[in-house]
Design a protein around this motif. Structure first.
Motif, mmCIF file in Angstrom:
data_model
loop_
_atom_site.group_PDB
_atom_site.id
_atom_site.type_symbol
_atom_site.label_atom_id
_atom_site.label_comp_id
_atom_site.label_asym_id
_atom_site.label_seq_id
_atom_site.Cartn_x
_atom_site.Cartn_y
_atom_site.Cartn_z
ATOM 1 N N LEU A 1 48.667 77.596 46.641
ATOM 2 C CA LEU A 1 47.052 77.792 46.762
ATOM 3 C C LEU A 1 46.418 77.805 45.464
ATOM 4 O O LEU A 1 47.363 77.898 44.519
ATOM 5 C CB LEU A 1 47.208 79.321 47.104
ATOM 6 C CG LEU A 1 47.718 79.704 48.765
ATOM 7 C CD1 LEU A 1 47.876 81.051 48.748
ATOM 8 C CD2 LEU A 1 46.750 78.955 49.840
ATOM 9 N N ASP A 2 45.255 77.989 45.440
ATOM 10 C CA ASP A 2 44.251 78.035 44.127
ATOM 11 C C ASP A 2 44.329 79.538 43.979
ATOM 12 O O ASP A 2 43.419 79.471 42.830
ATOM 13 C CB ASP A 2 43.182 77.407 44.558
ATOM 14 C CG ASP A 2 43.060 75.823 44.662
ATOM 15 O OD1 ASP A 2 44.156 75.235 44.188
ATOM 16 O OD2 ASP A 2 42.307 75.650 45.587
ATOM 17 N N GLN A 3 44.887 80.358 44.388
ATOM 18 C CA GLN A 3 44.791 81.829 44.196
ATOM 19 C C GLN A 3 45.886 82.710 44.395
ATOM 20 O O GLN A 3 47.042 82.064 45.029
ATOM 21 C CB GLN A 3 43.753 82.412 45.020
ATOM 22 C CG GLN A 3 43.821 82.603 46.515
ATOM 23 C CD GLN A 3 42.825 82.927 47.494
ATOM 24 O OE1 GLN A 3 42.291 81.736 48.041
ATOM 25 N NE2 GLN A 3 42.692 83.874 47.865
ATOM 26 N N ALA A 4 46.011 83.604 43.801
ATOM 27 C CA ALA A 4 47.307 84.393 43.697
ATOM 28 C C ALA A 4 47.326 85.016 45.197
ATOM 29 O O ALA A 4 46.361 85.721 45.753
ATOM 30 C CB ALA A 4 47.335 85.490 42.736
ATOM 31 N N LEU B 1 41.359 84.397 51.984
ATOM 32 C CA LEU B 1 42.593 83.790 52.065
ATOM 33 C C LEU B 1 42.562 82.638 53.195
ATOM 34 O O LEU B 1 41.622 82.748 54.042
ATOM 35 C CB LEU B 1 43.921 84.526 52.378
ATOM 36 C CG LEU B 1 44.067 85.650 51.435
ATOM 37 C CD1 LEU B 1 45.423 86.444 51.934
ATOM 38 C CD2 LEU B 1 44.498 85.037 49.839
ATOM 39 N N PRO B 2 43.087 81.479 52.861
ATOM 40 C CA PRO B 2 42.757 80.439 53.789
ATOM 41 C C PRO B 2 43.672 80.640 55.215
ATOM 42 O O PRO B 2 44.701 80.299 55.293
ATOM 43 C CB PRO B 2 43.150 79.094 53.055
ATOM 44 C CG PRO B 2 44.141 79.793 52.204
ATOM 45 C CD PRO B 2 43.674 81.065 51.677
ATOM 46 N N ALA C 1 43.447 79.501 58.210
ATOM 47 C CA ALA C 1 43.934 78.586 59.074
ATOM 48 C C ALA C 1 44.989 77.842 58.481
ATOM 49 O O ALA C 1 45.970 77.105 59.433
ATOM 50 C CB ALA C 1 42.845 77.494 59.366
ATOM 51 N N ARG C 2 45.188 77.726 57.215
ATOM 52 C CA ARG C 2 46.360 77.011 56.474
ATOM 53 C C ARG C 2 47.444 77.820 56.697
ATOM 54 O O ARG C 2 48.609 77.182 56.797
ATOM 55 C CB ARG C 2 45.783 76.891 55.163
ATOM 56 C CG ARG C 2 46.893 75.852 54.307
ATOM 57 C CD ARG C 2 46.173 75.559 52.914
ATOM 58 N NE ARG C 2 47.193 75.120 52.195
ATOM 59 C CZ ARG C 2 47.203 75.098 50.804
ATOM 60 N NH1 ARG C 2 46.218 75.843 50.123
ATOM 61 N NH2 ARG C 2 48.184 74.862 50.072
ATOM 62 N N PHE C 3 47.682 79.041 56.599
ATOM 63 C CA PHE C 3 48.917 79.898 57.016
ATOM 64 C C PHE C 3 49.203 79.452 58.203
ATOM 65 O O PHE C 3 50.281 79.085 58.592
ATOM 66 C CB PHE C 3 48.674 81.204 56.713
ATOM 67 C CG PHE C 3 48.684 81.486 55.430
ATOM 68 C CD1 PHE C 3 49.696 81.715 54.460
ATOM 69 C CD2 PHE C 3 47.519 81.718 54.747
ATOM 70 C CE1 PHE C 3 49.662 81.881 53.170
ATOM 71 C CE2 PHE C 3 47.461 82.300 53.462
ATOM 72 C CZ PHE C 3 48.225 82.399 52.437
ATOM 73 N N VAL C 4 48.370 79.535 59.414
ATOM 74 C CA VAL C 4 49.010 79.049 60.770
ATOM 75 C C VAL C 4 49.342 77.747 60.648
ATOM 76 O O VAL C 4 50.561 77.569 61.220
ATOM 77 C CB VAL C 4 47.697 79.462 61.703
ATOM 78 C CG1 VAL C 4 48.036 78.598 62.980
ATOM 79 C CG2 VAL C 4 47.349 81.034 61.630
ATOM 80 N N ARG C 5 48.553 76.842 60.199
ATOM 81 C CA ARG C 5 49.009 75.495 60.332
ATOM 82 C C ARG C 5 50.485 75.278 59.692
ATOM 83 O O ARG C 5 51.405 74.495 60.042
ATOM 84 C CB ARG C 5 48.128 74.398 59.603
ATOM 85 C CG ARG C 5 48.458 72.887 59.812
ATOM 86 C CD ARG C 5 47.486 72.140 59.002
ATOM 87 N NE ARG C 5 47.795 72.584 57.424
ATOM 88 C CZ ARG C 5 46.941 72.684 56.219
ATOM 89 N NH1 ARG C 5 45.326 72.451 56.727
ATOM 90 N NH2 ARG C 5 47.049 72.998 55.277
ATOM 91 N N ASP C 6 50.656 75.889 58.664
ATOM 92 C CA ASP C 6 52.045 75.575 57.905
ATOM 93 C C ASP C 6 53.233 76.371 58.049
ATOM 94 O O ASP C 6 54.266 76.159 57.867
ATOM 95 C CB ASP C 6 51.737 75.887 56.340
ATOM 96 C CG ASP C 6 51.051 74.779 55.555
ATOM 97 O OD1 ASP C 6 50.187 73.902 56.397
ATOM 98 O OD2 ASP C 6 50.580 74.844 54.617
#
Length: 155
Positions: A26-29, A127-128, A130-135
């Protein structure tokens, strides 16, 4: 028939970096913690169902259990719950049911058992989701809900 929800939390688990859950950092903590949520449908007394959970599903030295439906942890920004689709092979569920069936005595009659993996996500800013769900989730075998702190399903 009654329903009991139990969330099992590791006593010594520390938040880990959420980058370990994703294919790219991620680009953030952002940090995370995992728990397991068991939903039992049973016939019998609630105290006996809670005793079954404590005896079979919880390591008394390393885990704590929270009964009810409320999240066991606080301060999270997103909460991802995912579980196996009906008909998909769930080895943990099958092992628990085999142990239950092999018990000499039973204080409750277990009708159904559902196991949900829960991932709490902690971070600042947006926080992203959709990215958490996808990965993390595989659409071929999992169903999921991603909830924000206001209780809205965001993915």
């Amino acid at each position: 028939m009654s329903t009991l929800t139990a969330e099992v939390v590791g006593l010594y688990d520390q938040p880990g970096t959420a980058d370990g859950l994703l294919y790219a950092p991620l680009d953030q903590a952002c940090s995370f913690r995992r728990t397991r949520v068991y939903t039992l449908t049973y016939e019998g007394e609630e105290a006996d169902a809670e005793a079954l959970v404590r005896r079979v599903l919880v390591d008394a030295f390393a885990e704590d259990v929270h009964f009810g439906g409320a999240p066991a942890l606080a301060g999270w920004q997103l909460m991802l719950d995912y579980k196996m689709k009906p008909g998909a092979l769930d080895l943990e569920r099958e092992a628990v049911l085999a142990s239950y069936r092999g018990a000499r005595t039973r204080a409750v009659e277990l009708q159904a058992l559902e196991i949900t993996q829960r991932v709490y996500l902690f971070g600042e800013g947006e926080l992203p989701a959709a990215r958490f769900v996808r990965d993390i989730c595989n659409p071929a075998i999992h169903t999921w809900t991603l909830t924000d702190t206001d209780g809205r399903n965001v993915a």
